[in-house]
Every structure is written in C-alpha cells, then in structure tokens.
Write an enzyme that holds these catalytic residues in place. Structure first.
Site, mmCIF file in Angstrom:
data_model
loop_
_atom_site.group_PDB
_atom_site.id
_atom_site.type_symbol
_atom_site.label_atom_id
_atom_site.label_comp_id
_atom_site.label_asym_id
_atom_site.label_seq_id
_atom_site.Cartn_x
_atom_site.Cartn_y
_atom_site.Cartn_z
ATOM 1 N N LYS A 62 -2.400 -4.311 -20.136
ATOM 2 C CA LYS A 62 -2.111 -5.104 -18.936
ATOM 3 C C LYS A 62 -3.287 -6.021 -18.593
ATOM 4 C CE LYS A 62 -0.006 -6.683 -15.412
ATOM 5 N NZ LYS A 62 1.011 -7.722 -15.693
ATOM 6 N N HIS A 122 8.993 -33.715 -36.133
ATOM 7 C CA HIS A 122 7.719 -33.884 -36.857
ATOM 8 C C HIS A 122 7.377 -32.642 -37.670
ATOM 9 C CE1 HIS A 122 6.975 -37.682 -34.849
ATOM 10 N NE2 HIS A 122 7.377 -37.110 -33.737
ATOM 11 N N TRP A 135 -3.792 -1.499 -1.317
ATOM 12 C CA TRP A 135 -3.748 -2.692 -2.163
ATOM 13 C C TRP A 135 -4.293 -3.798 -1.261
ATOM 14 C CZ3 TRP A 135 -3.165 -4.124 -7.061
ATOM 15 C CH2 TRP A 135 -2.962 -5.454 -7.343
ATOM 16 N N CYS A 150 0.862 -1.185 0.000
ATOM 17 C CA CYS A 150 0.000 0.000 0.000
ATOM 18 C C CYS A 150 0.900 1.236 0.000
ATOM 19 C CB CYS A 150 -0.861 0.006 1.256
ATOM 20 S SG CYS A 150 -1.833 -1.469 1.438
ATOM 21 N N ASN A 167 0.616 -0.792 6.154
ATOM 22 C CA ASN A 167 1.008 -1.528 4.943
ATOM 23 C C ASN A 167 1.585 -2.851 5.430
ATOM 24 O OD1 ASN A 167 1.872 -2.346 2.446
ATOM 25 N ND2 ASN A 167 3.759 -1.147 2.494
ATOM 26 N N GLY A 168 1.106 -3.987 4.878
ATOM 27 C CA GLY A 168 1.661 -5.280 5.290
ATOM 28 C C GLY A 168 0.558 -6.223 5.725
ATOM 29 N N LYS A 204 6.943 -14.510 -23.365
ATOM 30 C CA LYS A 204 7.680 -13.356 -22.816
ATOM 31 C C LYS A 204 8.563 -12.725 -23.875
ATOM 32 C CE LYS A 204 6.120 -12.523 -19.147
ATOM 33 N NZ LYS A 204 5.025 -13.275 -19.541
ATOM 34 N N GLU A 228 5.867 -20.410 -21.933
ATOM 35 C CA GLU A 228 5.843 -19.109 -21.239
ATOM 36 C C GLU A 228 7.067 -18.287 -21.631
ATOM 37 O OE1 GLU A 228 3.912 -17.205 -19.908
ATOM 38 O OE2 GLU A 228 5.186 -15.820 -18.823
ATOM 39 N N ARG A 268 1.450 1.702 -6.145
ATOM 40 C CA ARG A 268 1.668 0.650 -5.122
ATOM 41 C C ARG A 268 0.351 0.016 -4.700
ATOM 42 N NH1 ARG A 268 6.459 0.900 -2.066
ATOM 43 N NH2 ARG A 268 5.357 -0.069 -0.348
ATOM 44 N N GLU A 288 6.420 -10.957 -26.555
ATOM 45 C CA GLU A 288 5.604 -9.780 -26.216
ATOM 46 C C GLU A 288 6.433 -8.553 -25.875
ATOM 47 O OE1 GLU A 288 3.000 -10.009 -22.802
ATOM 48 O OE2 GLU A 288 4.279 -11.463 -21.832
HETATM 49 C C1 AGP Z 1 1.404 -11.961 -19.820
HETATM 50 O O1 AGP Z 1 2.741 -11.541 -19.890
HETATM 51 C C2 AGP Z 1 0.510 -11.199 -20.746
HETATM 52 N N1 AGP Z 1 0.539 -9.821 -20.425
HETATM 53 C C3 AGP Z 1 -0.883 -11.769 -20.887
HETATM 54 O O2 AGP Z 1 -0.771 -12.987 -21.583
HETATM 55 C C4 AGP Z 1 -1.677 -12.056 -19.591
HETATM 56 O O3 AGP Z 1 -1.089 -13.129 -18.915
HETATM 57 C C5 AGP Z 1 -3.116 -12.455 -19.971
HETATM 58 O O4 AGP Z 1 -3.709 -11.369 -20.629
HETATM 59 C C6 AGP Z 1 -3.963 -12.868 -18.780
HETATM 60 O O5 AGP Z 1 -4.107 -11.777 -17.902
HETATM 61 P P1 AGP Z 1 -4.754 -12.044 -16.458
HETATM 62 O O6 AGP Z 1 -3.825 -12.990 -15.748
HETATM 63 O O7 AGP Z 1 -4.849 -10.697 -15.822
HETATM 64 O O8 AGP Z 1 -6.097 -12.675 -16.667
#
Ligand code: AGP
Length: 612
Positions: A607, A508, A74, A2, A100-101, A489, A485, A27, A492
């Site tokens: 995000k 294959h 938060w 927070c 906070n905590g 990363k 994964e 935060r 993206e």
């Molecule tokens: C992850 O690096 C991406 N930004 C994206 O795939 C994200 O994981 C996905 O949109 C799911 O988001 P969420 O976990 O908030 O549901």
C-alpha cells in the site's frame, strides 16, 4: 473516520475498550486513548501511536474500572501527538469526550470560550472545543448539557462523553457520522461501527442524525434535540466480523469506491465559498505575492498520484497560465532538474510515506524551492517536511489500489488551480463560477455513476474483458491520463497487461497489436477532440478491436461506432476526469473478481512503497 467505543456494565472496561479499538483501527490509527470512570474521577490515558502502544501503558490497577470510552484517531485537525489524541477534557477534567468528524465552526467557538468564558485549551484539535462547550452548559446532567452545546455546533460529528459526577452513565450524539448502541445483559456499549460490538452482542439500536442517547448498564434513553423521548427499534446484526469491517462490501476496494461521493464532498467542505464564488484555502499559507510570482510548477509523484498530476497539469495550466512539468519521483530525483527561483514543487502522495516522493521533496527543498504537499495522512513524513500542506479528507484507504484518494487528489488540484487562477486574475469569473458549481455537483454525479444499473452494465462487460490477457486504454487530452490510470488499475488487480496510449499515437506503432476482439477501452469525454477520438476508434474497429467507450450523455455519435458504451452524466469537460475514473475503477475491480484474484492485497504490491 476515527474509531469510537464506549462501555458501561460490570466487566473490566479497559480490556474491553482496547479490544474494541483494535477492531476499529482500520478506521484510523495515528493515536489512541481511553477515559475511565473511577471513584468519582476520570482517568485519561492517551498517546500517539497504535492501540497496542496505548495498551502497554495502562496500569493494572485500572482493571477494576467498569465504565469508560475509547478512541482511535484519523487526524484531520492537529498532528498525531499525545496532546492531540482523544479523549479531550473540560477545564476541570470532570468531562471527557471523544469525537469523529469535523467541527466546521470550531475556531469561532474556541475564540468565544477562551475569550469571554476563560476556558484554557491545550490541544490543536477541533474536538477539544466540544469538551469546553459542554462544560459551559453543564449543570449536573450531561445529556442536557450536550443537547444545548451541540445546538451551537456546525459540522459532521459523532460525540461520546462521560462525566466524573455521573457514575455509570455515557452520553452521545451524531450528525452525518455513524453511531451504534449495543444492547447487552447488565451492560451496554456504544461504537462507531458494529465491528466493535459483534463479540458482545448482535442486538443494537441505531442512532439517527440529531438524536442523543444516555446509556447505563441497564438503561438506554434516546431523545431528540428538544429532549423529547424517541422510541427506537432493536436491530439484529447478521454480518460476520470480516463483512462488518468492509461495511458489508466484499472488499475494501469496493467499499472505498463507494465512499468516493463522501470523500470528494469532505475534501471540498469548508474550501468553497459559494456566495463569493471562490475557493478559500488561505490556511495553505502561501502569500498572494508568492502565488503571483510563480513562473513554473513541478508536480512530482508516483503511480496513481502521478496520474493525478498529469490531469493536474492540464487543469492548472488552463486555470492559471503557469507552466507545469509533471514527473515520476524516481526520475525527477536523478535527472538534475533545472530548478529556479519563483518555481514551486507540488508533491502528491496518499500515504505521505513513498520513499521516492519524499526524496524528491527533499531535493526540491535542498535547491531552495518551496514544496506544497497534497496528502491524505495528517502528520505523515511528506506532510511534516513540506512547506505547505493540502490535506485530502478521503479517510483511511486500506486497499492497495488507490481509488477515493485519487479522486480527492484531483479535487485538490482543481481547487488549487481555481485558487491560484483567481489570485493571479487569470481566470474569468464566470468560468470560475461554472467550475465551482460543477465541483459542488460532483458527489451527486459520482453517486449516479455508482448506481446499480451502472455497475450491472460494467460487470457484464468485465465478464468479456476477464478472458483476455491484454487490453488497451486510449484517450486524448484529459482523457489520456485517465486512460493511464485506468490501465494501472486493471494491471494491478486483475493482472491483465493493460496499456494506455494517446489515441492519436495508435497509428504510430501500437495498432500492430490490435487483433480480432482485443478489448480497447476508449475514453471519449472531451468535446474539443471527440471527432479525432472517433476516427481513432474507427482505426481500431477496422482491425477487429472490440471498443468499449466511456463518454458523456449527449455525445450521440459514439454509440454507433463502438461495441459497448458507458454514459457519464453531462459534465464540464474540465471536470470529466473525476467522473470517468469511476467506471475504470469498477472495470478493474470486476475484472479481478471474475478472475478470482486477491483484490485488496494484489500480488507483489504494497500500500505504501517506503523503499526506493
Ligand atoms: C495505486 O493504485 C498504487 N497502489 C500505487 O501506484 C500508488 O499510487 C503509489 O505507490 C503512490 O502511493 P502514494 O500516493 O501513497 O505516494
């Protein structure tokens, strides 16, 4: 995570506190509040929503006030509501505080205060317990009362309080959570980090764990838990505001990668009983009968959360014997899944607002299935609509590329697997104990992977990788979802077209794409399939591919067969995905840095994808 701010001086406190809270909103941003000292009383203004929402409610007559504290939240305990917003007050509203905590023994303290001592509670938070606890010891000196009260508290916290009976005086303490005193001319400030202080002063005193401070406009008194005075040096801040918000890191993504040891530790805090060698998440609200009756689980998510689900499938099946089906939410919704009784859906979502994941949750509930949500945001749509919630405590994740939230999602799935496995008597006690000890060791091992030497090694590799427009990630068994994964990363944030394949699949088809020098990142952490993975690496080598392996210390056959190797600390194979994700995150980060891209806000991405 927070945001906390306090001011005592001769300027208008509300405007100053609001401005400070706005600097701290990264935060935590689900509710905000102020407590102001005015003519022997405390005025408290607080509400769910943003700092700007709070600001809009403040009366102009408060502009005369020159002392106060503020908080932007938060949520970890208690939904983001007006009542749960900080500050919280004692029964007589004479003392107000922000925190906070996490107070680990808040329930035990609340039972004592409400039972034997007759205190009246109005919120669902652990913080409110502190206000009543300090009130219990208060005899006119807030510093003395806080020292006595915090002696009874277990947890991680930053506490800032003021009393209606002590004009101009703020009192604070900290334990495993940051708190900084800003030294001004005829005024002093307190904040949870320097971003809220920078426009007023660069002269600060840093409070250490277990220390207490009482500040007025022209004095700063710092004492230890016994009340003995402590001399503290003045620390001059040199960071600019932008650097301060990122904790001195160049990007939020790197800051959040570095926060992973703490995020993993916080997510496990209070959920492992080391003495009994058991996981304790009874607050999940699932009965033993419900868990025992489960004959199938679905894990539904998007993007990185989906990749956590793929790891979770292998973990949960091996620890519980329950078949697990994993789906991306956007597919699950439209394929008429054969949902039946005695099945449960687990949705994973960092933001708790992803439209496809939310829609999948609603579909499952319409079909009569219970839904368990793993999410990082208290009070998010997914959290509110699920039947059961497992919160990851990663703190706010600002960078679009998910890192610390992903690692805590994995930890959540390990804990759920151990919890269900134990209740269903499916897992051998010695195996469970070994895994629990392995989980407890993870924060230290993640910190080891994040060492300067590790970063230098990976950064050197990225100078090569950054020159390519395509790359491969390969792995078998648990290494395959980690490869997926890692490829996401890299895609993206560096915009390199990275593909992940099950290592056994290369021959294959994808092997046709292996050309001289093409980067192939091979995950090789699983002993049981190491020989097979090595033979796939040889297939790549034979066609000129440049293989960089991520493996465990002690896997000595790997180095001689690859162009580069990164060693993880020795770890139980089942737990390896938590560690092996970290170098893939750093590879993506440093490749993107080499290519000069926007790191925290990559092109075309958001995000939280709140649209379908
Ligand atoms: C992850 O690096 C991406 N930004 C994206 O795939 C994200 O994981 C996905 O949109 C799911 O988001 P969420 O976990 O908030 O549901």
């Amino acid at each position: 995570m927070c945001g906390i701010v306090g001011y005592t001086g001769s300027r208008t406190a509300p405007a100053l506190l609001i401005a400070g809270l706005k600097k701290l909103e990264y935060r935590g941003y689900d509710s905000a509040g102020l407590a102001l000292q005015r003519e022997g009383t405390l005025v408290v203004a607080k509400k769910a929503g943003s700092v700007a929402d709070l600001e809009a409610t403040l009366n102009r007559d408060l502009e005369q006030v020159t002392v106060g504290i503020g908080h932007t939240r938060w949520a970890t305990h208690g939904r983001p509501t007006d009542i749960n917003a900080h500050p919280h007050c004692s029964c007589g509203d004479e003392i107000a505080l922000v925190h906070n905590g996490i107070i680990e023994n808040h329930q035990e303290l609340k039972d004592w205060l409400a039972g034997e001592k007759g205190h009246h509670f109005i919120s669902e938070t652990d913080t409110e317990v502190l206000a009543h606890l300090i009130e219990e010891f208060y005899e006119g000196d807030l510093l003395v009362a806080m020292r006595q009260a915090m002696n009874k508290v277990v947890g991680s916290y930053t506490v800032l309080a003021l009393s209606a009976r002590e004009p101009g005086r703020l009192v604070c303490t900290r334990q495993s959570s940051p708190l900084i005193i800003g030294l001004g001319e005829g005024e002093n400030l307190i904040a949870s980090d320097i971003t809220a202080l920078l426009e007023h002063t660069r002269k600060t005193k840093i409070l250490e764990d277990g220390e207490f401070a009482a500040i007025t406009a022209d004095s700063v008194e710092i004492v230890n838990a016994d009340g003995a005075a402590i001399e503290t040096d003045i620390f001059e801040i040199t960071w600019d505001l932008e650097a301060a918000e990122k904790g001195g890191f160049d990007h939020f993504m790197l800051k959040e990668i570095m926060e992973q040891p703490d995020a993993v530790r916080e997510t496990m805090r209070q959920r492992i009983d080391r003495e009994k060698g058991k996981v304790k998440i009874d607050d999940l609200g699932l009965s033993i009968d419900e868990i025992t009756a489960l004959d199938k689980l679905y894990i539904i998510a998007c993007g990185t959360a989906y990749h956590a689900g793929l790891v979770g499938k292998i973990i949960i099946e091996s620890l519980t014997g329950i078949p697990v089906e994993v789906d991306v939410a956007s597919e699950f919704r439209y394929r008429a899944p054969l949902l039946k009784q005695n099945q449960m859906v687990i949705v994973i979502s960092q933001s708790g607002e992803t439209a496809d994941t939310l829609a999948a949750l609603r579909l499952a509930r319409q079909k009569g299935l219970k839904v368990l949500a793993i999410t990082n945001v208290v009070g998010s749509s997914v959290a509110r609509e699920a039947d059961h919630v497992f919160y990851t405590w990663a703190g706010p994740e600002i960078a679009v590329a998910s890192t610390k939230a992903y690692l805590t999602q994995l930890v959540a799935l390990y804990l759920l697997g151990l919890y269900f496995g134990e209740i269903r008597s499916y897992i051998d006690q010695s195996v469970a104990k070994e895994l629990l000890e392995g989980l407890i060791a993870l924060p230290g091992q993640i910190r080891e992977v994040l060492s300067e030497a590790s970063i230098d090694r990976l950064r050197a590799y990225c100078r090569h990788l950054a020159g390519w427009e395509s790359a491969f990630f390969v792995g078998r068994n648990l290494d395959f979802p980690v490869a997926m994964e890692g490829a996401l990363k890299l895609k993206e944030i560096s915009y390199i077209h990275a593909e992940a394949y099950a290592a056994g699949e290369l021959k294959h088809g994808p092997l046709a794409l292996i050309v001289e020098g093409i980067p192939v990142i091979a995950l090789a952490t699983q002993k049981a399939v190491l020989d097979k993975t090595l033979s796939n690496i040889q297939e790549v080598n034979a066609r000129g591919g440049a293989v960089f392996a991520i493996t465990q210390k002690g896997f000595n056959d790997v180095a001689g067969q690859v162009d580069g190797v990164f060693y993880l600390p020795p770890v139980n194979d089942l737990l390896a995905p938590v560690l092996s994700a970290v170098p893939t995150q750093l590879i993506a980060y440093y490749a993107a840095v080499e290519r000069g891209h926007s790191i925290d806000k990559p092109r075309n991405l958001a995000k939280s994808v709140t649209v379908e």
